[in-house]
Design a protein around this motif. Sequence first.
Motif, PDB file in Angstrom:
ATOM      1  N   LEU A 115       0.710  -1.298  -0.059  1.00  0.00           N
ATOM      2  CA  LEU A 115       0.260  -0.076  -0.041  1.00  0.00           C
ATOM      3  C   LEU A 115       0.870   1.431   0.079  1.00  0.00           C
ATOM      4  O   LEU A 115       0.170   2.401  -0.015  1.00  0.00           O
ATOM      5  N   ASN A 116       2.120   1.035  -0.208  1.00  0.00           N
ATOM      6  CA  ASN A 116       3.055   2.287   0.066  1.00  0.00           C
ATOM      7  C   ASN A 116       3.031   2.865  -1.369  1.00  0.00           C
ATOM      8  O   ASN A 116       3.856   2.294  -2.349  1.00  0.00           O
ATOM      9  N   PRO A 117       2.458   3.970  -1.800  1.00  0.00           N
ATOM     10  CA  PRO A 117       2.455   4.472  -3.109  1.00  0.00           C
ATOM     11  C   PRO A 117       3.854   4.825  -3.362  1.00  0.00           C
ATOM     12  O   PRO A 117       4.200   4.789  -4.509  1.00  0.00           O
ATOM     13  N   LYS A 118       4.451   5.285  -2.737  1.00  0.00           N
ATOM     14  CA  LYS A 118       6.094   5.716  -3.007  1.00  0.00           C
ATOM     15  C   LYS A 118       6.926   4.327  -3.738  1.00  0.00           C
ATOM     16  O   LYS A 118       7.522   4.415  -4.571  1.00  0.00           O
ATOM     17  N   GLY A 119       6.584   3.190  -3.200  1.00  0.00           N
ATOM     18  CA  GLY A 119       6.930   2.166  -3.565  1.00  0.00           C
ATOM     19  C   GLY A 119       6.622   1.763  -5.246  1.00  0.00           C
ATOM     20  O   GLY A 119       7.855   1.450  -6.208  1.00  0.00           O
ATOM     21  N   ILE A 120       5.470   1.829  -5.560  1.00  0.00           N
ATOM     22  CA  ILE A 120       5.142   1.718  -6.742  1.00  0.00           C
ATOM     23  C   ILE A 120       5.495   2.814  -7.820  1.00  0.00           C
ATOM     24  O   ILE A 120       6.032   2.419  -8.760  1.00  0.00           O
ATOM     25  N   VAL A 121       5.422   3.796  -7.370  1.00  0.00           N
ATOM     26  CA  VAL A 121       6.134   5.016  -8.374  1.00  0.00           C
ATOM     27  C   VAL A 121       7.688   4.852  -8.356  1.00  0.00           C
ATOM     28  O   VAL A 121       8.420   4.922  -9.290  1.00  0.00           O
ATOM     29  N   PHE A 122       8.344   4.159  -7.286  1.00  0.00           N
ATOM     30  CA  PHE A 122       9.667   4.185  -7.199  1.00  0.00           C
ATOM     31  C   PHE A 122      10.148   3.201  -8.365  1.00  0.00           C
ATOM     32  O   PHE A 122      11.125   3.244  -9.058  1.00  0.00           O
ATOM     33  N   PHE A 123       9.544   2.101  -8.432  1.00  0.00           N
ATOM     34  CA  PHE A 123       9.619   0.952  -9.362  1.00  0.00           C
ATOM     35  C   PHE A 123       9.650   1.389 -10.545  1.00  0.00           C
ATOM     36  O   PHE A 123      10.320   0.920 -11.663  1.00  0.00           O
ATOM     37  N   MET A 124       8.510   2.290 -10.937  1.00  0.00           N
ATOM     38  CA  MET A 124       8.324   2.663 -12.262  1.00  0.00           C
ATOM     39  C   MET A 124       9.484   3.649 -12.615  1.00  0.00           C
ATOM     40  O   MET A 124       9.766   3.587 -13.769  1.00  0.00           O
ATOM     41  N   ALA A 125       9.950   4.560 -11.746  1.00  0.00           N
ATOM     42  CA  ALA A 125      10.890   5.443 -12.124  1.00  0.00           C
ATOM     43  C   ALA A 125      12.310   4.935 -12.052  1.00  0.00           C
ATOM     44  O   ALA A 125      13.183   5.320 -12.861  1.00  0.00           O
ATOM     45  N   PHE A 126      12.551   4.091 -11.093  1.00  0.00           N
ATOM     46  CA  PHE A 126      13.965   3.576 -10.867  1.00  0.00           C
ATOM     47  C   PHE A 126      14.487   2.505 -11.721  1.00  0.00           C
ATOM     48  O   PHE A 126      15.504   2.642 -12.301  1.00  0.00           O
ATOM     49  N   PHE A 127      13.728   1.387 -12.022  1.00  0.00           N
ATOM     50  CA  PHE A 127      14.131   0.296 -12.925  1.00  0.00           C
ATOM     51  C   PHE A 127      14.725   0.844 -14.289  1.00  0.00           C
ATOM     52  O   PHE A 127      15.530   0.471 -14.827  1.00  0.00           O
ATOM     53  N   PRO A 128      13.777   1.748 -14.958  1.00  0.00           N
ATOM     54  CA  PRO A 128      14.250   2.186 -16.371  1.00  0.00           C
ATOM     55  C   PRO A 128      15.699   2.779 -16.353  1.00  0.00           C
ATOM     56  O   PRO A 128      16.334   2.728 -17.557  1.00  0.00           O
ATOM     57  N   LEU A 129      16.102   3.313 -15.408  1.00  0.00           N
ATOM     58  CA  LEU A 129      17.513   3.984 -15.276  1.00  0.00           C
ATOM     59  C   LEU A 129      18.777   2.846 -15.625  1.00  0.00           C
ATOM     60  O   LEU A 129      19.833   3.251 -16.066  1.00  0.00           O
TER      61      LEU A 129
END
Length: 203
Positions: free
Chosen positions: A119-133
């Motif tokens: 339920l941590n929205p930061k985690g979901i957004v993080f994976f979306m933004a972090f992995f592509p790097l």
Amino acid sequence: MNIETWLSFALAAMVLCFSPGPTLLLVMGQSLTYGKRSVVPLILGVLSGDIIAMSLSVLGLGAILAVSATLFTLFKFLGAAYLCYLGIKAWRSKAAKAEETAQVASGAIFKEALLVTALNPKGIVFFMAFFPLFIDTALPYLPQVLTLAVTFLLVSALSVSFYSLFAGQLRQKIRSPKLQSGFNKLSGTMLIGAGALTATMQK
């Protein structure tokens, strides 16, 4: 994926996973309440929550959360409310029952760790933004994503193991019911604090 890229990702994942946040505060709080027997369900719960968050990111929910303030806020307050609920429950728990219920509480500990992580929205957004790097567009996409995901899960498991074992061993050294009750209140305070931090975080 070359070794330099993988090492950079592993280092970044370690910084993220070992930094204090709602999940680690939950881990510490539950370990102080239930002791070392909570380690396995906590690890399994956090990893399951990480897998859900990564899957939702791949499915595009991360992008929706990143642009939708309403949905982000909804996820944020759901997570915050659940953490506060767990904190209040820890405050009200009695020291005499903590050891007696440690074994039968595994399912509840797993569920709580899963929900807080997922339920941590930061985690979901993080994976979306972090992995592509760390993705090389010249190489096949799926093997790289799987490598990053497995690496993150291993680092996450290491982090949860470290914090839960530390807190669990600390609690095992304390036999006084009065001190155990104090630990329950401390863990409850930590969980409520995690809820407050979650409620105030921004995108």
